[in-house]
Design a protein around this motif. Structure first.
Motif, PDB file in Angstrom:
ATOM      1  N   THR A   5      59.915 -21.665 -48.355  1.00 28.28           N
ATOM      2  CA  THR A   5      61.124 -20.900 -48.619  1.00 28.28           C
ATOM      3  C   THR A   5      61.286 -19.856 -47.527  1.00 28.28           C
ATOM      4  OG1 THR A   5      60.560 -21.120 -50.965  1.00 28.28           O
ATOM      5  CG2 THR A   5      62.346 -19.625 -50.418  1.00 28.28           C
ATOM      6  N   PRO A   6      62.492 -19.748 -46.932  1.00 29.14           N
ATOM      7  CA  PRO A   6      62.673 -18.744 -45.873  1.00 29.14           C
ATOM      8  C   PRO A   6      62.590 -17.321 -46.411  1.00 29.14           C
ATOM      9  CG  PRO A   6      64.748 -19.860 -46.354  1.00 29.14           C
ATOM     10  CD  PRO A   6      63.692 -20.540 -47.158  1.00 29.14           C
ATOM     11  N   VAL A   7      62.170 -16.413 -45.546  1.00 24.83           N
ATOM     12  CA  VAL A   7      62.019 -15.006 -45.927  1.00 24.83           C
ATOM     13  C   VAL A   7      63.392 -14.359 -46.077  1.00 24.83           C
ATOM     14  CG1 VAL A   7      61.819 -14.185 -43.547  1.00 24.83           C
ATOM     15  CG2 VAL A   7      60.840 -12.857 -45.368  1.00 24.83           C
ATOM     16  N   GLU A   8      63.532 -13.526 -47.113  1.00 25.30           N
ATOM     17  CA  GLU A   8      64.758 -12.757 -47.332  1.00 25.30           C
ATOM     18  C   GLU A   8      64.471 -11.258 -47.424  1.00 25.30           C
ATOM     19  OE1 GLU A   8      67.698 -14.598 -50.144  1.00 25.30           O
ATOM     20  OE2 GLU A   8      65.952 -15.875 -50.549  1.00 25.30           O
ATOM     21  N   GLU A   9      63.266 -10.905 -47.846  1.00 24.05           N
ATOM     22  CA  GLU A   9      62.883  -9.504 -48.024  1.00 24.05           C
ATOM     23  C   GLU A   9      61.507  -9.272 -47.411  1.00 24.05           C
ATOM     24  OE1 GLU A   9      64.631  -7.157 -49.708  1.00 24.05           O
ATOM     25  OE2 GLU A   9      66.221  -8.471 -50.414  1.00 24.05           O
ATOM     26  N   VAL A  10      61.293  -8.063 -46.916  1.00 21.21           N
ATOM     27  CA  VAL A  10      59.953  -7.649 -46.493  1.00 21.21           C
ATOM     28  C   VAL A  10      59.529  -6.576 -47.489  1.00 21.21           C
ATOM     29  CG1 VAL A  10      58.557  -6.592 -44.700  1.00 21.21           C
ATOM     30  CG2 VAL A  10      60.320  -8.241 -44.089  1.00 21.21           C
ATOM     31  N   HIS A  11      58.427  -6.834 -48.179  1.00 21.48           N
ATOM     32  CA  HIS A  11      57.979  -6.017 -49.306  1.00 21.48           C
ATOM     33  C   HIS A  11      56.774  -5.169 -48.915  1.00 21.48           C
ATOM     34  CE1 HIS A  11      56.906  -5.099 -53.451  1.00 21.48           C
ATOM     35  NE2 HIS A  11      55.690  -5.536 -53.206  1.00 21.48           N
ATOM     36  N   HIS A  12      56.748  -3.931 -49.398  1.00 17.76           N
ATOM     37  CA  HIS A  12      55.572  -3.072 -49.218  1.00 17.76           C
ATOM     38  C   HIS A  12      54.597  -3.364 -50.358  1.00 17.76           C
ATOM     39  CE1 HIS A  12      58.435  -0.686 -46.815  1.00 17.76           C
ATOM     40  NE2 HIS A  12      57.367  -0.376 -46.120  1.00 17.76           N
ATOM     41  N   ILE A  13      53.393  -3.738 -50.050  1.00 14.65           N
ATOM     42  CA  ILE A  13      52.381  -4.015 -51.071  1.00 14.65           C
ATOM     43  C   ILE A  13      52.077  -2.733 -51.840  1.00 14.65           C
ATOM     44  CG2 ILE A  13      50.014  -4.801 -51.459  1.00 14.65           C
ATOM     45  CD1 ILE A  13      50.426  -6.516 -48.843  1.00 14.65           C
ATOM     46  N   VAL A  14      51.788  -1.659 -51.128  1.00 11.64           N
ATOM     47  CA  VAL A  14      51.661  -0.326 -51.740  1.00 11.64           C
ATOM     48  C   VAL A  14      52.972   0.395 -51.425  1.00 11.64           C
ATOM     49  CG1 VAL A  14      50.408   1.851 -51.762  1.00 11.64           C
ATOM     50  CG2 VAL A  14      49.166  -0.279 -51.407  1.00 11.64           C
ATOM     51  N   PRO A  15      53.793   0.707 -52.441  1.00 10.06           N
ATOM     52  CA  PRO A  15      55.101   1.310 -52.177  1.00 10.06           C
ATOM     53  C   PRO A  15      55.009   2.618 -51.406  1.00 10.06           C
ATOM     54  CG  PRO A  15      54.879   0.694 -54.484  1.00 10.06           C
ATOM     55  CD  PRO A  15      53.539   0.511 -53.862  1.00 10.06           C
ATOM     56  N   ILE A  16      56.040   2.904 -50.650  1.00 13.11           N
ATOM     57  CA  ILE A  16      56.122   4.147 -49.882  1.00 13.11           C
ATOM     58  C   ILE A  16      56.003   5.344 -50.814  1.00 13.11           C
ATOM     59  CG2 ILE A  16      57.650   5.542 -48.421  1.00 13.11           C
ATOM     60  CD1 ILE A  16      56.655   3.142 -46.954  1.00 13.11           C
ATOM     61  N   SER A  17      56.626   5.238 -51.989  1.00 17.70           N
ATOM     62  CA  SER A  17      56.604   6.353 -52.949  1.00 17.70           C
ATOM     63  C   SER A  17      55.208   6.622 -53.497  1.00 17.70           C
ATOM     64  CB  SER A  17      57.558   6.068 -54.108  1.00 17.70           C
ATOM     65  OG  SER A  17      57.173   4.887 -54.787  1.00 17.70           O
ATOM     66  N   LYS A  18      54.291   5.645 -53.360  1.00 19.51           N
ATOM     67  CA  LYS A  18      52.929   5.820 -53.865  1.00 19.51           C
ATOM     68  C   LYS A  18      51.923   5.940 -52.723  1.00 19.51           C
ATOM     69  CE  LYS A  18      53.578   3.913 -58.366  1.00 19.51           C
ATOM     70  NZ  LYS A  18      54.605   2.999 -58.684  1.00 19.51           N
ATOM     71  N   GLY A  19      52.410   6.344 -51.551  1.00 18.23           N
ATOM     72  CA  GLY A  19      51.504   6.599 -50.444  1.00 18.23           C
ATOM     73  C   GLY A  19      51.351   5.454 -49.459  1.00 18.23           C
ATOM     74  N   GLY A  20      52.111   4.390 -49.607  1.00 16.58           N
ATOM     75  CA  GLY A  20      52.046   3.278 -48.665  1.00 16.58           C
ATOM     76  C   GLY A  20      52.724   3.639 -47.354  1.00 16.58           C
ATOM     77  N   ASP A  21      52.592   2.753 -46.379  1.00  9.69           N
ATOM     78  CA  ASP A  21      53.218   3.001 -45.081  1.00  9.69           C
ATOM     79  C   ASP A  21      53.805   1.700 -44.559  1.00  9.69           C
ATOM     80  OD1 ASP A  21      50.970   1.595 -44.400  1.00  9.69           O
ATOM     81  OD2 ASP A  21      49.963   3.278 -43.446  1.00  9.69           O
ATOM     82  N   HIS A  22      54.297   1.731 -43.317  1.00  6.76           N
ATOM     83  CA  HIS A  22      54.954   0.578 -42.722  1.00  6.76           C
ATOM     84  C   HIS A  22      54.005  -0.275 -41.880  1.00  6.76           C
ATOM     85  CE1 HIS A  22      58.750   2.019 -44.139  1.00  6.76           C
ATOM     86  NE2 HIS A  22      58.825   3.027 -43.298  1.00  6.76           N
ATOM     87  N   ARG A  23      52.701  -0.070 -41.996  1.00  7.59           N
ATOM     88  CA  ARG A  23      51.762  -0.878 -41.220  1.00  7.59           C
ATOM     89  C   ARG A  23      51.835  -2.338 -41.660  1.00  7.59           C
ATOM     90  NH1 ARG A  23      46.209   1.761 -41.888  1.00  7.59           N
ATOM     91  NH2 ARG A  23      47.249   2.943 -43.487  1.00  7.59           N
ATOM     92  N   GLU A  24      51.561  -3.226 -40.730  1.00  7.87           N
ATOM     93  CA  GLU A  24      51.665  -4.665 -41.001  1.00  7.87           C
ATOM     94  C   GLU A  24      50.733  -5.104 -42.134  1.00  7.87           C
ATOM     95  OE1 GLU A  24      51.188  -8.706 -38.438  1.00  7.87           O
ATOM     96  OE2 GLU A  24      52.266  -7.038 -37.504  1.00  7.87           O
ATOM     97  N   SER A  25      49.606  -4.442 -42.293  1.00  7.56           N
ATOM     98  CA  SER A  25      48.675  -4.805 -43.365  1.00  7.56           C
ATOM     99  C   SER A  25      49.233  -4.467 -44.753  1.00  7.56           C
ATOM    100  CB  SER A  25      47.340  -4.081 -43.160  1.00  7.56           C
ATOM    101  OG  SER A  25      47.543  -2.677 -43.195  1.00  7.56           O
ATOM    102  N   ASN A  26      50.284  -3.644 -44.813  1.00  4.42           N
ATOM    103  CA  ASN A  26      50.884  -3.257 -46.085  1.00  4.42           C
ATOM    104  C   ASN A  26      52.197  -4.004 -46.340  1.00  4.42           C
ATOM    105  OD1 ASN A  26      51.027  -1.715 -48.487  1.00  4.42           O
ATOM    106  ND2 ASN A  26      52.463  -0.314 -47.520  1.00  4.42           N
ATOM    107  N   LEU A  27      52.534  -4.976 -45.501  1.00  3.41           N
ATOM    108  CA  LEU A  27      53.798  -5.688 -45.640  1.00  3.41           C
ATOM    109  C   LEU A  27      53.574  -7.129 -46.071  1.00  3.41           C
ATOM    110  CD1 LEU A  27      55.632  -4.418 -42.439  1.00  3.41           C
ATOM    111  CD2 LEU A  27      55.799  -3.525 -44.762  1.00  3.41           C
ATOM    112  N   MET A  28      54.613  -7.691 -46.697  1.00  3.83           N
ATOM    113  CA  MET A  28      54.549  -9.064 -47.165  1.00  3.83           C
ATOM    114  C   MET A  28      55.958  -9.646 -47.102  1.00  3.83           C
ATOM    115  SD  MET A  28      53.555 -10.136 -51.035  1.00  3.83           S
ATOM    116  CE  MET A  28      51.925 -10.764 -50.981  1.00  3.83           C
ATOM    117  N   SER A  29      56.133 -10.817 -46.497  1.00  2.00           N
ATOM    118  CA  SER A  29      57.458 -11.434 -46.445  1.00  2.00           C
ATOM    119  C   SER A  29      57.655 -12.283 -47.700  1.00  2.00           C
ATOM    120  CB  SER A  29      57.602 -12.282 -45.182  1.00  2.00           C
ATOM    121  OG  SER A  29      56.671 -13.325 -45.162  1.00  2.00           O
TER     122      SER A  29
END
Length: 115
Positions: A75-99
């Motif tokens: 299935t093609p990617v439509e969203e890039v999701h933060h595994i740990v949300p920004i509001s809970k201390g997550g960041d934009h690092r690639e290890s915290n992202l999921m397509s």
């Protein structure tokens, strides 16, 4: 100069006549309901132009939904999701992202209790 005739209020079930789209009683209710869905004022700090570039770069590197791929679906990617949300201390690092596709993204947020 003649005035514009009054029209019925647009609020469902209300028949009062008003000069604008809503009568006095429903004008504030409609405005409050509309503003409920605005983003937080600091959202541009979290999701600004920089995030768009990161998201586009990650989606180009991971063009398929990672959850669907584990189940054998392509299935093609439509969203890039933060595994740990920004509001809970997550960041934009690639290890915290999921397509993800839209369906999987919605499922994750329902499981988290966000939506």
């Amino acid at each position: 100069m003649p005035r514009k005739p009054k029209r019925p209020c647009r609020y469902p079930g209300c028949g009062r006549l008003s000069d604008g789209p809503y009568c006095e009683e429903h004008r504030k209710a409609v405005r409050d309901d509309y503003n409920r869905y605005e983003r937080a004022p600091d959202s541009n700090k979290k999701y600004g132009r920089c995030w768009k570039r990161i998201r586009d770069r990650y989606a180009a590197a991971h063009p398929l939904c990672e959850r669907c791929l584990k189940e054998g679906r392509y299935t093609p990617v439509e969203e890039v999701h933060h595994i740990v949300p920004i509001s809970k201390g997550g960041d934009h690092r690639e290890s915290n992202l999921m397509s993800l596709c839209q369906s999987c993204h919605t499922k994750i947020h329902v499981e988290m209790g966000d939506r």
